[in-house]
Motif scaffolding. Structure first.
Motif, PDB file in Angstrom:
ATOM      1  N   ILE A  34       9.854  51.719  14.837  1.00  0.00           N
ATOM      2  CA  ILE A  34      10.708  52.857  15.183  1.00  0.00           C
ATOM      3  C   ILE A  34      10.303  54.103  14.413  1.00  0.00           C
ATOM      4  CG2 ILE A  34      12.711  51.431  15.753  1.00  0.00           C
ATOM      5  CD1 ILE A  34      13.851  52.104  13.005  1.00  0.00           C
ATOM      6  N   LEU A  47      18.269  57.352  12.165  1.00  0.00           N
ATOM      7  CA  LEU A  47      18.330  56.176  11.297  1.00  0.00           C
ATOM      8  C   LEU A  47      17.754  56.455   9.917  1.00  0.00           C
ATOM      9  CD1 LEU A  47      17.225  53.421  13.824  1.00  0.00           C
ATOM     10  CD2 LEU A  47      19.519  53.770  12.909  1.00  0.00           C
ATOM     11  N   LYS A  71      14.814  56.442   9.184  1.00  0.00           N
ATOM     12  CA  LYS A  71      13.737  55.490   8.975  1.00  0.00           C
ATOM     13  C   LYS A  71      12.561  55.903   9.852  1.00  0.00           C
ATOM     14  CE  LYS A  71      16.711  52.753   6.766  1.00  0.00           C
ATOM     15  NZ  LYS A  71      16.672  52.512   5.318  1.00  0.00           N
ATOM     16  N   ALA A 125       9.089  50.745   9.492  1.00  0.00           N
ATOM     17  CA  ALA A 125      10.482  50.560   9.901  1.00  0.00           C
ATOM     18  C   ALA A 125      10.485  49.913  11.283  1.00  0.00           C
ATOM     19  CB  ALA A 125      11.210  51.897   9.938  1.00  0.00           C
ATOM     20  N   LYS A 129      13.023  47.552  14.283  1.00  0.00           N
ATOM     21  CA  LYS A 129      14.389  47.253  14.705  1.00  0.00           C
ATOM     22  C   LYS A 129      14.372  46.103  15.703  1.00  0.00           C
ATOM     23  CE  LYS A 129      18.479  49.662  16.520  1.00  0.00           C
ATOM     24  NZ  LYS A 129      18.990  50.972  17.016  1.00  0.00           N
ATOM     25  N   ASN A 185      23.805  44.698   7.636  1.00  0.00           N
ATOM     26  CA  ASN A 185      22.776  45.332   8.452  1.00  0.00           C
ATOM     27  C   ASN A 185      23.179  45.255   9.924  1.00  0.00           C
ATOM     28  OD1 ASN A 185      20.487  46.270   9.707  1.00  0.00           O
ATOM     29  ND2 ASN A 185      19.066  44.960   8.577  1.00  0.00           N
ATOM     30  N   LYS A 212      22.703  47.528  12.266  1.00  0.00           N
ATOM     31  CA  LYS A 212      21.776  48.179  13.199  1.00  0.00           C
ATOM     32  C   LYS A 212      20.507  47.365  13.430  1.00  0.00           C
ATOM     33  CE  LYS A 212      23.395  52.864  12.272  1.00  0.00           C
ATOM     34  NZ  LYS A 212      23.015  54.236  11.836  1.00  0.00           N
ATOM     35  N   VAL A 242      17.884  46.997  11.448  1.00  0.00           N
ATOM     36  CA  VAL A 242      16.687  47.707  11.003  1.00  0.00           C
ATOM     37  C   VAL A 242      16.173  47.096   9.701  1.00  0.00           C
ATOM     38  CG1 VAL A 242      15.758  49.912  10.211  1.00  0.00           C
ATOM     39  CG2 VAL A 242      17.378  49.853  12.111  1.00  0.00           C
ATOM     40  N   THR A 289      13.114  47.725   6.778  1.00  0.00           N
ATOM     41  CA  THR A 289      12.080  48.646   6.292  1.00  0.00           C
ATOM     42  C   THR A 289      11.337  47.994   5.138  1.00  0.00           C
ATOM     43  OG1 THR A 289      13.599  49.718   4.749  1.00  0.00           O
ATOM     44  CG2 THR A 289      13.410  50.675   6.938  1.00  0.00           C
TER      45      THR A 289
END
Length: 652
Positions: free
Chosen positions: A19, A24, A26, A44, A46, A63, A65, A67, A69
């Motif tokens: 992403i 975000l 990110k 990053a 998702k 978490n 979402k 995502v 990283t």
């Protein structure tokens, strides 16, 4: 970066997609950036399976979402005319690297074990995340090496430099030293930064004995650092590096080429831990802001250095100076031992009123004249060690005034001894304030009240404070102490306590103060005064040798060369008080508080005393549970002038 279909990111068999979504905060990026030693990889990704992965304890439960990283910083990556390296990772730490680690966010607590492979256009991260459970991670990411900015990459090994195209080499850092300059270095005509050796560690010596004359081929060099080397000479050609802005040499050289002190762009010059015996007389460094000559064999310094128009910082410590021009005192940030400042400059204290000092009775500050006080510690002389140095220790004993906490303040008595709470000020006095208060309806901030002392009620215990009147101690904010300014305000009222108003008249809220979260910063307590004999803690005596002015040579040598100080500290620890105190000693790992006051306000450290020491007791906590000190020059105390009380603190 090539098409997304060629990139893969899976955790525990679940697919993620890369992403770059600003909302975000990110993104995925690969590059060589300023202030990063090597290649930075930030990824990053998702997943659409966030709910499942949270349930399976793969993703962190917060978490929502989905995502994840991660970040890697890789150095020593150049092989075979391009990027080609494999790194093993254990417990999030890249092996073969002293400090580069991985960073992960979004997964359940655990650690990554695996490998990172990086080639010319491909990054692979393969391994396992090991926490409450173990699950596989597989990442494959294509990138374009030609987009990397090699001017910011730092080469750290000869193996890299052997195969690196010369046009890509702008920065070199051999932090583990270098035994010789390979002649292949000559081809790096774009070189801008060259570090050799450990910049911060003078304890490790490296074998570099020669800087070649062809160093002048580095026409673009702006930073040259040679640290902890065995060099005895420097080539004249360093003086031809017209683009140099930062030069650091730490090696046993005895002189420097004249050209170094005529470099047109040089801003920072560090020639420390060398054996320099002189500096060239003709100095022309129009851009120089910082000069560090610490730990050399210099006996004097050309006045031309003072005349450099931009010079703001000068470190002259640890040299056997025989003469220094008084002009050097005008440099804004001068680091030089206090003894030399007193010797070469007009360093006399001018008095709080600017009219100079008056004589005072120094005996009143010491315990030796008080037979009852000396008798109270007589048992401590029975040990053979202090008995051997009894006269030396007696000379150092101060007649200190301590304060025991009795109970919380109920404000039923006006003019009593009090620490914390609020003061009983004269009825016609305003409460002291400072600065500008940003809050609506508040023009200034209230000082924090530290304490008040009724001098008449301690007059029978000592002879250095006024015999009557009230002393009040205030602090603007601890940040002012850290900032090096004078944060203290000490007020003296020499009148009858019937003119005092009760502290209950003050109705402040937390908005009246600069940083407190309470309407009264420190809870008030009643206290009882007492006297005690106090010895210095000898931990930092080597930084405060002035305190041994009246000591015998045997005692001095034993303190400075043996472990006598530690033994004495341990033997006398039971009688040394940690209460609020006046005319006591203060602990420090470096300069004693009196020393700090003399540096900041001039004069001899022995002529300053601790007017009040406030340790970490009750609500008082300064810094990391440190000690706050109010210091006054003995002449000002004799004048009863409290307008120039100096404030400092010690905190670990």
């Amino acid at each position: 970066m090539e098409t997304a279909q060629e990139n893969t990111f899976s955790i525990d068999g679940h697919e993620f997609y890369f992403i770059n979504e600003p909302d975000l905060c990110k993104n995925t990026k690969i590059g060589i950036f300023e202030h990063i030693r090597g290649l930075s990889i930030e990824i990053a990704a998702k997943t659409k399976d966030a709910k499942i992965l949270r349930k399976n304890n793969v993703l962190d439960r917060y978490n929502t979402k989905g995502v994840v990283t991660l970040r890697f910083e890789l150095e020593d990556i150049f092989r075979n005319d391009g990027i080609d390296r494999k790194f093993e990772v254990e417990s999030n730490t890249i092996l073969h690297s002293s400090y580069l680690t991985t960073y992960w966010d979004g997964l359940c607590y655990g650690e990554f074990f695996g490998v990172v492979k990086i080639k010319r256009n491909l990054i692979q991260i393969i391994g396992n995340w090991e926490g409450d459970k173990i699950f596989p991670i597989n990442i494959q990411l294509y990138y374009d090496e030609d987009t990397l900015d090699w001017s910011k990459y730092i080469f750290t090994t000869e193996e890299e430099l052997i195969v690196a195209p010369s046009e890509k080499v702008h920065r070199i850092d051999f932090k583990n030293g270098l035994t010789r300059f390979p002649e292949t270095f000559e081809r790096f005509v774009n070189l801008e930064m060259l570090y050799i050796g450990s910049y911060y560690n003078q304890d490790t010596q490296y074998n570099l004995e020669l800087i070649p004359q062809w160093i002048n081929k580095f026409k673009n060099l702006n930073t040259l650092v040679v640290s902890s080397a065995n060099l005895e000479t420097l080539p004249d050609q360093i003086g031809e590096l017209a683009q140099l802005t930062h030069l650091h040499i730490d090696a046993p050289i005895k002189q420097i080429p004249d050209g170094i002190v005529r470099l047109p762009r040089l801003e920072i010059l560090t020639l420390s831990y060398c054996n320099l015996e002189l500096i060239p007389e003709q100095v022309d460094l129009p851009k120089l802001t910082s000069l560090n000559l610490k730990n050399n064999q210099l006996k004097t310094l050309p006045v031309a250095i003072f005349n450099q128009p931009c010079l703001k910082f000068l470190n002259l410590e640890d040299n056997p100076w025989e003469y220094l021009s008084p002009e050097f005192e005008k440099i804004p940030n001068l680091e030089l031992e206090l003894d030399y400042k007193i010797k070469f400059f007009d360093y006399d204290y001018k008095g709080a009123d600017g009219l100079g000092t008056i004589t005072w009775d120094d005996d009143v500050f010491y315990a030796s004249g008080d037979s009852a006080l000396m008798k109270s510690i007589s048992d401590y002389w029975k040990n053979a060690l202090p008995r051997k140095f009894q006269d030396d220790l007696t000379v150092l004993l101060k007649k200190a005034l301590g304060f025991d906490f009795i109970s919380k303040e109920d404000y039923q008595e006006v003019g009593n001894h009090r620490f914390g709470g609020l003061p009983d000020l004269p009825k016609d006095w305003e409460y002291p304030r400072f600065g500008e208060n940003w809050r609506e309806g508040k023009e200034s901030n209230c000082y924090e009240f530290i304490g008040q002392i009724n001098c008449a009620k301690v007059s029978h215990l000592q002879d250095y404070l006024p015999k009557s009147g009230m002393l009040y101690f205030f602090l603007s904010t601890i940040h002012e102490v850290y900032g090096g300014s004078n944060a203290a305000k000490v007020l003296f009222f020499d009148g009858d306590i019937k003119h005092l108003g009760s502290a209950t008249k003050w109705n402040f809220t937390e908005e009246d103060y600069f940083e407190t979260t309470s309407d009264i910063p420190y809870e008030g307590y009643k206290v009882n005064p007492y006297t005690f004999a106090d010895l210095p803690d000898f931990y930092a005596v080597t930084s405060n040798k002035y305190i041994l002015k009246n000591s015998t040579e045997g005692f001095k040598n034993a303190l400075l060369e043996d472990d006598l100080g530690y033994e004495i500290n341990e033997l006398f620890e039971p009688f040394q008080k940690q209460d609020i105190a006046i005319n006591s000693y203060g602990f420090s790992q470096h300069e004693y508080p009196e020393h700090v006051a003399a540096i900041g306000q001039r004069g001899n450290p022995m002529d300053w005393i601790i007017l009040l020491k406030v340790p970490a007791v009750k609500d008082f906590h300064f810094g990391d549970a440190g000690d706050l000190f109010f210091l006054i020059h003995k002449s000002d105390l004799a004048k009863r002038n409290f307008n120039n009380v100096f404030c400092t603190m010690y905190s670990s």
